[in-house]
Design an enzyme around this catalytic site. Structure first.
Site, PDB file in Angstrom:
ATOM      1  N   TYR A 139       0.677  -1.045  -0.095  1.00 10.61           N
ATOM      2  CA  TYR A 139      -0.349   0.067  -0.078  1.00 10.61           C
ATOM      3  C   TYR A 139       0.706   1.356   0.368  1.00 10.61           C
ATOM      4  CZ  TYR A 139      -3.876   3.534   1.385  1.00 10.61           C
ATOM      5  OH  TYR A 139      -4.045   4.925   1.424  1.00 10.61           O
ATOM      6  N   ASP A 234       9.449   2.577  -0.479  1.00 12.21           N
ATOM      7  CA  ASP A 234       8.145   3.056   0.293  1.00 12.21           C
ATOM      8  C   ASP A 234       8.362   3.204   2.390  1.00 12.21           C
ATOM      9  OD1 ASP A 234       6.089   4.005   1.359  1.00 12.21           O
ATOM     10  OD2 ASP A 234       4.880   3.688   0.732  1.00 12.21           O
ATOM     11  N   LYS A 272       4.423   9.165   8.915  1.00  7.27           N
ATOM     12  CA  LYS A 272       4.191   8.361  10.451  1.00  7.27           C
ATOM     13  C   LYS A 272       5.363   8.815  11.326  1.00  7.27           C
ATOM     14  CE  LYS A 272       1.428   4.654   8.036  1.00  7.27           C
ATOM     15  NZ  LYS A 272       0.168   4.599   8.838  1.00  7.27           N
TER      16      LYS A 272
HETATM   17  C1  LIG Z   1       3.906   1.964   3.395  1.00  5.83           C
HETATM   18  C2  LIG Z   1       2.927   3.258   3.504  1.00  5.83           C
HETATM   19  N1  LIG Z   1       2.764   4.323   2.347  1.00  5.83           N
HETATM   20  C3  LIG Z   1       2.008   5.488   2.538  1.00  5.83           C
HETATM   21  C4  LIG Z   1       0.766   5.329   3.030  1.00  5.83           C
HETATM   22  C5  LIG Z   1       0.200   6.615   2.726  1.00  5.83           C
HETATM   23  O1  LIG Z   1       0.287   7.348   3.870  1.00  5.83           O
HETATM   24  P1  LIG Z   1      -0.811   8.199   4.989  1.00  5.83           P
HETATM   25  O2  LIG Z   1      -1.619   7.440   5.237  1.00  5.83           O
HETATM   26  O3  LIG Z   1      -0.619   9.798   5.582  1.00  5.83           O
HETATM   27  O4  LIG Z   1      -1.323   9.343   3.148  1.00  5.83           O
HETATM   28  C6  LIG Z   1       1.238   4.430   4.594  1.00  5.83           C
HETATM   29  C7  LIG Z   1      -0.437   4.233   5.166  1.00  5.83           C
HETATM   30  O5  LIG Z   1      -0.754   3.609   5.716  1.00  5.83           O
HETATM   31  C8  LIG Z   1       2.028   3.377   4.197  1.00  5.83           C
HETATM   32  O6  LIG Z   1       1.815   2.945   5.039  1.00  5.83           O
END
Ligand SMILES: Cc1ncc(COP(=O)(O)O)c(C=O)c1O
Length: 434
Positions: A139, A234, A272
């Site tokens: 994700y 990511d 986060k």
């Molecule tokens: C690996 C990863 N990338 C991107 C995101 C998206 O971040 P946000 O919820 O701050 O938009 C998340 C959210 O859980 C994530 O776990």
């Protein structure tokens, strides 16, 4: 609580502002949260629980750490938002680079979604190509190009996973099974000249925690370099949590210890932990790529609240408090918890597998081996997880309300907290046998 639920549903779609909060994965009615301090979270009925959600990652120090709260209060008294650069933003960006060398330049944004969305725009601009490769079960937020999940087969042209994503956006996203080296190599052999970027979670944590197979991230890096594509790592979830330099740092240290040159991502996204509970995320990476961003280059990206001073104060205070000793403590807590929970389940004959990447882990009920692909993860016993979720919650333990999530520990969790969680899981396992 029905009053609250009815009221919430009458104004917020599904009663929530983010879907997983609705408990669709476990059933039942979430009680709103009133407060959270340290390792504990308290709901509106006054029930205090040991929290293993940590706001889905940010609360690495535990909730409302007094020094973080003080920094936020001090920043707020100086002004809530300026729409101009502050020293603290520069300092936070420098701190990120100091700990995470591939982030040669950094742009602060407010959400992980923005960070990954911008990374993709940058990769497409830099390569002049359209296609993005992502892995099923990873994700990366909810931008159109990335809301394409599993397709079956070796490399399927994506189909939209969310209504409202155009076929065009989906068609430019190739979805591959995670960890499948031949699938990745084949995708480059077939589509290499069209691939702008491969985006991957540094270690997947959004299908439960999956440890990247040895060499998989390095292969992505090598293929991207050889084929002129951009590797986007990511670390929104894993950054400064899976280890002091995220999951990349774990692999780097492993490589250095083995006398091997570490691989490096071209672009990396954070979120986060770097906001410590307030909205800060970031995109970082190679200087030549990052300097394509406006105002230096032609790739537009902007945000009214980017680098917001109050949010940055929370992030900076959190990052400063995240010393190597704190990381060690979190790692020891994760060790104790995962060993204890897994041991308690094993003693009671409950089939399960542990997915683990640094300090991040999850328990897959009903599996014998740690899964790698989304297909393997999907064979877990989600009904058993739901039973466990509700049983331990009644005994004061708040697990993530989905079998597809990590269990988050923090520096505030004590040995007594760990013991209590293990005891509640053991009691649930006992009840499963009767
Ligand atoms: C690996 C990863 N990338 C991107 C995101 C998206 O971040 P946000 O919820 O701050 O938009 C998340 C959210 O859980 C994530 O776990």
């Amino acid at each position: 609580m029905s009053t609250y639920s009815d009221r919430a549903r009458a104004i917020l779609p599904g009663g929530v502002n983010s879907p997983v909060r609705a408990w669709n994965g476990v059933g039942g009615e979430p009680v709103p949260i009133a407060s959270a301090h340290g390792s504990r979270i308290t709901d509106a009925d006054g029930r205090e629980m040991i929290d293993l959600v940590a706001s889905w990652g940010p609360a690495m120090l535990g909730h409302a750490h007094p020094e973080v709260v003080a920094a936020v209060q001090a920043a707020a008294t100086r002004g809530l938002s300026f729409g101009a650069t502050t020293e603290a933003e520069v300092e936070l960006a420098e701190l990120i680079r100091e700990r995470y060398a591939p982030a040669e330049r950094v742009r602060l944004v407010s959400t992980g979604t923005e960070a990954t969305m911008t990374a993709i725009r940058l990769a497409r601009a830099a390569t002049g190509r359209d296609v993005i490769v992502k892995f099923a079960g990873c994700y990366h937020g909810h931008s159109d190009a990335l809301l394409v999940a599993a397709g079956s087969g070796l490399a399927t042209a994506g189909v939209p996973d969310s209504a409202g994503v155009t076929r065009g956006a989906a068609a430019d996203t190739l979805v591959l099974p995670y960890g499948d080296e031949p699938a990745l190599t084949d995708a480059f052999a077939e589509h290499g000249a069209r691939i702008a970027a491969v985006i991957t979670e540094a270690a997947p944590c959004n299908m439960g925690v999956v440890r990247p197979p040895e060499g998989f991230n390095r292969l992505i890096s090598t293929l991207c370099r050889n084929e002129g594509a951009v590797m986007i790592l990511d670390e929104v979830l894993t950054g400064f949590r899976a280890g002091p330099a995220g999951w990349w740092g774990v692999e780097r240290d492993h490589d250095l210890a083995a006398g091997v040159d570490p691989w490096t991502p071209d672009l990396v996204t954070f979120g986060k932990v770097i906001g410590g509970g307030l909205p800060v995320a970031a995109l970082g990476g190679r200087r030549d790529l990052m300097e394509r961003l406006a105002p230096l280059g032609p790739v537009y990206q902007a945000g009214t609240l980017s680098g917001n001073p109050v949010a940055v104060a929370a992030g900076l205070a959190t990052m400063r408090l995240l010393t190597p000793e704190v990381h060690d403590r979190v790692a020891a807590t994760a060790d104790a918890l995962v060993t204890g929970v897994s041991g308690a389940l094993a003693e009671r004959g409950i089939a399960h597998a542990v997915g683990r990447a640094g300090t991040l882990f999850s328990i897959f009920l009903g599996l014998d081996d740690a899964p790698v692909t989304f297909e393997e993860v999907s064979r877990q016993d989600t009904a058993a997880f739901a039973r466990m979720f509700h049983a331990v919650r009644r005994e004061g333990v708040a697990l993530p309300p989905s079998a597809y999530e990590a269990w988050f520990v923090s520096a505030a969790h004590t040995a007594a907290d760990v013991d209590h969680v293990i005891a509640t899981v053991a009691a649930w396992a006992d009840s499963e046998r009767t």
